[in-house]
Motif scaffolding. Structure first.
Motif, mmCIF file in Angstrom:
data_model
loop_
_atom_site.group_PDB
_atom_site.id
_atom_site.type_symbol
_atom_site.label_atom_id
_atom_site.label_comp_id
_atom_site.label_asym_id
_atom_site.label_seq_id
_atom_site.Cartn_x
_atom_site.Cartn_y
_atom_site.Cartn_z
ATOM 1 N N ALA A 1 96.171 -6.167 84.871
ATOM 2 C CA ALA A 1 96.336 -7.614 85.020
ATOM 3 C C ALA A 1 95.154 -8.211 85.790
ATOM 4 C CB ALA A 1 97.644 -7.918 85.737
ATOM 5 N N LEU A 2 94.771 -7.529 86.868
ATOM 6 C CA LEU A 2 93.616 -7.971 87.665
ATOM 7 C C LEU A 2 92.338 -7.917 86.839
ATOM 8 C CD1 LEU A 2 92.932 -8.793 90.651
ATOM 9 C CD2 LEU A 2 92.345 -6.393 91.029
ATOM 10 N N TYR A 3 92.193 -6.863 86.056
ATOM 11 C CA TYR A 3 90.992 -6.644 85.252
ATOM 12 C C TYR A 3 90.854 -7.719 84.176
ATOM 13 C CZ TYR A 3 87.427 -4.006 82.695
ATOM 14 O OH TYR A 3 86.256 -3.614 82.086
ATOM 15 N N VAL A 4 91.961 -8.041 83.492
ATOM 16 C CA VAL A 4 91.918 -9.045 82.423
ATOM 17 C C VAL A 4 91.492 -10.399 82.982
ATOM 18 C CG1 VAL A 4 93.296 -10.342 80.756
ATOM 19 C CG2 VAL A 4 93.611 -7.886 80.963
ATOM 20 N N ALA A 5 92.123 -10.815 84.085
ATOM 21 C CA ALA A 5 91.797 -12.122 84.668
ATOM 22 C C ALA A 5 90.362 -12.152 85.187
ATOM 23 C CB ALA A 5 92.778 -12.449 85.800
ATOM 24 N N CYS A 6 89.934 -11.052 85.811
ATOM 25 C CA CYS A 6 88.587 -10.989 86.379
ATOM 26 C C CYS A 6 87.522 -11.071 85.289
ATOM 27 C CB CYS A 6 88.427 -9.699 87.182
ATOM 28 S SG CYS A 6 86.836 -9.586 88.046
ATOM 29 N N ILE A 7 87.665 -10.284 84.232
ATOM 30 C CA ILE A 7 86.640 -10.269 83.185
ATOM 31 C C ILE A 7 86.688 -11.565 82.382
ATOM 32 C CG2 ILE A 7 88.008 -9.172 81.340
ATOM 33 C CD1 ILE A 7 85.519 -7.494 80.687
ATOM 34 N N PHE A 8 87.858 -12.184 82.264
ATOM 35 C CA PHE A 8 87.950 -13.444 81.523
ATOM 36 C C PHE A 8 87.150 -14.544 82.220
ATOM 37 C CE2 PHE A 8 90.116 -17.569 80.887
ATOM 38 C CZ PHE A 8 89.863 -17.726 79.539
ATOM 39 N N PHE A 9 87.341 -14.719 83.507
ATOM 40 C CA PHE A 9 86.621 -15.772 84.224
ATOM 41 C C PHE A 9 85.139 -15.437 84.374
ATOM 42 C CE2 PHE A 9 90.895 -17.116 85.390
ATOM 43 C CZ PHE A 9 90.773 -18.500 85.341
ATOM 44 N N LEU A 10 84.826 -14.147 84.534
ATOM 45 C CA LEU A 10 83.419 -13.740 84.610
ATOM 46 C C LEU A 10 82.698 -14.079 83.314
ATOM 47 C CD1 LEU A 10 81.048 -12.105 85.948
ATOM 48 C CD2 LEU A 10 82.005 -10.086 84.789
ATOM 49 N N LEU A 11 83.277 -13.693 82.187
ATOM 50 C CA LEU A 11 82.613 -13.921 80.908
ATOM 51 C C LEU A 11 82.668 -15.387 80.497
ATOM 52 C CD1 LEU A 11 83.607 -10.742 78.854
ATOM 53 C CD2 LEU A 11 81.533 -11.203 80.177
ATOM 54 N N LEU A 12 83.679 -16.115 80.953
ATOM 55 C CA LEU A 12 83.705 -17.555 80.699
ATOM 56 C C LEU A 12 82.466 -18.221 81.306
ATOM 57 C CD1 LEU A 12 86.777 -19.893 81.142
ATOM 58 C CD2 LEU A 12 84.598 -20.505 82.156
ATOM 59 N N SER B 1 102.200 -9.853 88.366
ATOM 60 C CA SER B 1 100.809 -9.389 88.469
ATOM 61 C C SER B 1 99.875 -10.214 87.595
ATOM 62 C CB SER B 1 100.714 -7.912 88.071
ATOM 63 O OG SER B 1 101.417 -7.098 88.983
ATOM 64 N N GLU B 2 100.291 -10.491 86.370
ATOM 65 C CA GLU B 2 99.444 -11.234 85.444
ATOM 66 C C GLU B 2 99.259 -12.682 85.904
ATOM 67 O OE1 GLU B 2 100.791 -7.647 83.551
ATOM 68 O OE2 GLU B 2 101.894 -9.236 84.579
ATOM 69 N N SER C 1 97.198 -12.863 89.203
ATOM 70 C CA SER C 1 95.771 -12.592 88.992
ATOM 71 C C SER C 1 95.060 -13.813 88.434
ATOM 72 C CB SER C 1 95.596 -11.399 88.044
ATOM 73 O OG SER C 1 96.129 -10.217 88.602
ATOM 74 N N VAL C 2 95.690 -14.475 87.473
ATOM 75 C CA VAL C 2 95.103 -15.695 86.908
ATOM 76 C C VAL C 2 94.993 -16.775 87.982
ATOM 77 C CG1 VAL C 2 95.457 -17.574 85.271
ATOM 78 C CG2 VAL C 2 95.843 -15.220 84.546
ATOM 79 N N LEU C 3 96.026 -16.927 88.802
ATOM 80 C CA LEU C 3 96.010 -17.949 89.851
ATOM 81 C C LEU C 3 94.904 -17.683 90.868
ATOM 82 C CD1 LEU C 3 99.819 -18.508 90.592
ATOM 83 C CD2 LEU C 3 98.275 -19.922 89.218
ATOM 84 N N PHE C 4 94.725 -16.417 91.257
ATOM 85 C CA PHE C 4 93.683 -16.099 92.233
ATOM 86 C C PHE C 4 92.302 -16.440 91.696
ATOM 87 C CE2 PHE C 4 90.399 -13.103 93.637
ATOM 88 C CZ PHE C 4 90.322 -13.457 94.978
ATOM 89 N N PHE C 5 92.001 -15.981 90.486
ATOM 90 C CA PHE C 5 90.658 -16.220 89.942
ATOM 91 C C PHE C 5 90.466 -17.684 89.553
ATOM 92 C CE2 PHE C 5 90.838 -11.588 89.432
ATOM 93 C CZ PHE C 5 89.625 -11.257 90.017
ATOM 94 N N LEU C 6 91.532 -18.366 89.171
ATOM 95 C CA LEU C 6 91.423 -19.798 88.906
ATOM 96 C C LEU C 6 91.102 -20.546 90.192
ATOM 97 C CD1 LEU C 6 91.689 -22.267 87.062
ATOM 98 C CD2 LEU C 6 94.168 -22.238 87.506
ATOM 99 N N GLY C 7 91.776 -20.182 91.284
ATOM 100 C CA GLY C 7 91.491 -20.809 92.570
ATOM 101 C C GLY C 7 90.067 -20.558 93.028
ATOM 102 N N LEU C 8 89.616 -19.316 92.893
ATOM 103 C CA LEU C 8 88.241 -18.980 93.263
ATOM 104 C C LEU C 8 87.244 -19.712 92.384
ATOM 105 C CD1 LEU C 8 86.304 -17.259 94.975
ATOM 106 C CD2 LEU C 8 86.571 -15.419 93.285
ATOM 107 N N PHE C 9 87.569 -19.808 91.102
ATOM 108 C CA PHE C 9 86.705 -20.515 90.145
ATOM 109 C C PHE C 9 86.569 -21.986 90.524
ATOM 110 C CE2 PHE C 9 86.075 -22.898 86.201
ATOM 111 C CZ PHE C 9 84.994 -22.240 85.650
ATOM 112 N N ILE C 10 87.692 -22.637 90.805
ATOM 113 C CA ILE C 10 87.658 -24.057 91.183
ATOM 114 C C ILE C 10 86.835 -24.243 92.452
ATOM 115 C CG2 ILE C 10 89.082 -25.973 92.037
ATOM 116 C CD1 ILE C 10 91.312 -24.979 90.163
ATOM 117 N N TYR C 11 87.053 -23.371 93.434
ATOM 118 C CA TYR C 11 86.306 -23.489 94.695
ATOM 119 C C TYR C 11 84.805 -23.320 94.468
ATOM 120 C CZ TYR C 11 84.576 -22.587 99.366
ATOM 121 O OH TYR C 11 83.843 -22.639 100.528
#
Length: 447
Positions: free
Chosen positions: A97-108, A406-407, A410-420
């Motif tokens: 779950a962590l990996y999917v969210a992390c690679i999605f925002f990274l590659l976005l 978990s899923e 993970s999306v919420l964490f990386f979305l928050g980091l992305f917005i910041y």
């Protein structure tokens, strides 16, 4: 210059905090040993999932008596082996779950960087008013790269079982994976990852630096530098992107391969990146910024959203049709697993990533309406998260998938980091690149 509102900043911190708590909860509740797994399977069996659980555990007390004729020691060994396999799947779930969210925002963010480089090399006249938005989104890249690299290192240190080819015991008993050991080995794999991430971030750093320097320059020297390094970057990107897709996604299923896979992954994160440009642009426009952005710019972004969605579908169907029609066992198993075990997300991704954008964005008037673009953008971004989910989860958790704490966390964490990261970067420079040679053409872009 953009001001990062306290409300949005607080919102990003709340998302990250909730995400961290949820991620921690997922890891804490993962089973620790096979005894917990055996108990879990027994509960599932008792709860009405007996057919699947019974088949999965290969019990020596099978109702049809098949195992009555088999040596008890062998049955016990098989039973324990399968429990270990299920244990690894359940332990993989929070990691995956962590990996999917992390690679999605990274590659976005990488999709946005590639789109920006294309605009530079094409000397596009319509898009310079959007350059600072693109640079703001790619400001997430260093954050995402560091976290993703740490996850890859932890994979190599056997904190999880996301990549089975990293397990020496698996390699020792699997001739097919052993034959790939010259390429699929941890030192070479992590070095490749470091080269790709460093290369992408160096281009991101220098192109932004040159763009800002161009504002204070008396000539076009920094613009020309950006043109040159962008041309070189695109060559590096197309090679590194293909290898990255093999290393970080396709090797999760090391028995399977597709020569089209690099393009398929590219189309997925490229349309996600363009969609995010449109979403951030519309948000800033709604707050009174980006005065020179008009409906023609939004229309062009929406055309790219529509066009790349169709391109993604073409690649999806091309890969699926050829493999399904050939019906070669070692190839078609990739789709059999996803159709049988991931039926809803597998076909749901087609609806979200093709049918919905096709029906909404094919209308040229809709491409100029903000709320339509936002609605389509939300569906496209969610759909391509599901697309990455479909690529990664079957090889890591098998049939033990569901979208749970978990899923979502993970999306919420990386979305928050992305917005910041994005909106902090937007405060660092004026939103209009004043000395770009094409800025006047971009400011007066209408059709």
């Amino acid at each position: 210059m953009y001001t990062f509102s306290n409300k949005l900043k607080t919102f990003s911190f709340i998302l990250m905090a909730v995400g961290i708590l949820g991620i921690g909860y997922g890891f804490f509740n993962a089973p620790k040993d096979i005894h917990e797994v055996e108990t879990l399977l027994a509960v599932e069996n008792h709860g009405g999932h007996g057919a699947v659980a019974h088949q999965d555990t290969q019990s020596s007390e099978d109702a049809h008596g098949v195992h009555n004729k088999v040596d008890e020691a062998k049955v016990a060994a098989e039973h324990e082996e399968h429990l270990t396999h299920v244990l690894h799947q359940l332990q993989n779930k929070p990691w995956a779950a962590l990996y999917v969210a992390c690679i999605f925002f990274l590659l976005l963010s990488m999709g946005v960087l590639a789109f920006y480089a294309i605009q530079q090399v094409a000397q596009a006249g319509w898009s310079p008013v959007l350059f600072r938005v693109m640079q703001g989104i790619t400001a997430y890249l260093p954050y995402g790269s560091v976290i993703f690299f740490i996850i890859l290192v932890l994979c190599g240190l056997h904190f999880n079982h996301l990549f089975i080819w990293l397990d020496p015991e698996v390699v020792a008993h699997d001739a097919l994976i052993a034959n790939k050991a010259g390429y699929l080995n941890f030192p070479f794999w992590i070095v490749r990852a470091a080269i790709f991430l460093i290369g992408w971030n160096l281009y991101n750093y220098y192109t932004r630096k040159n763009c800002l320097a161009q504002d204070e320059s008396n000539d076009n020297s920094f613009y020309k530098k950006n043109f040159n390094i962008s041309a070189g970057f695109l060559v590096f990107f197309i090679v590194s992107e293909s290898i990255m897709s093999w290393d970080w996604i396709m090797s999760i299923d090391p028995h399977w391969f597709s020569t089209l896979f690099g393009w398929y992954v590219f189309a997925s994160f490229f349309v996600s990146g363009i969609t995010m440009i449109a979403m951030v642009t519309l948000y800033l426009k709604s707050k009174g910024y980006l005065e020179y952005v008009n409906t023609s710019h939004i229309h062009d972004l929406a055309k790219f959203m529509f066009g790349i969605s169709v391109f993604w579908t073409y690649l999806w169907f091309s890969q699926f049709m050829l493999i399904w029609y050939a019906n070669i066992p070692e190839e078609v198993t990739y789709y059999v697993t996803r159709i049988e075990l991931y039926n809803l997300p597998f076909f749901g991704a087609i609806v979200m990533n093709f049918v919905f954008p096709l029906l909404i964005l094919i209308n040229t008037d809709f491409k100029r309406i903000s709320w339509v673009i936002v609605m389509a953008g939300v569906v496209i971004l969610a759909g391509h998260y599901i697309d990455f989910f479909n690529m990664i989860m079957p090889g890591t958790v098998g049939d033990r998938w569901f979208i749970g704490v978990s899923e979502i966390a993970s999306v919420l964490f990386f979305l928050g980091l992305f917005i910041y990261a994005v909106f902090t970067a937007l405060t660092k420079a004026p939103l209009l690149p004043k000395r770009n040679p094409f800025i006047e053409e971009s400011k007066h872009f209408h059709y």
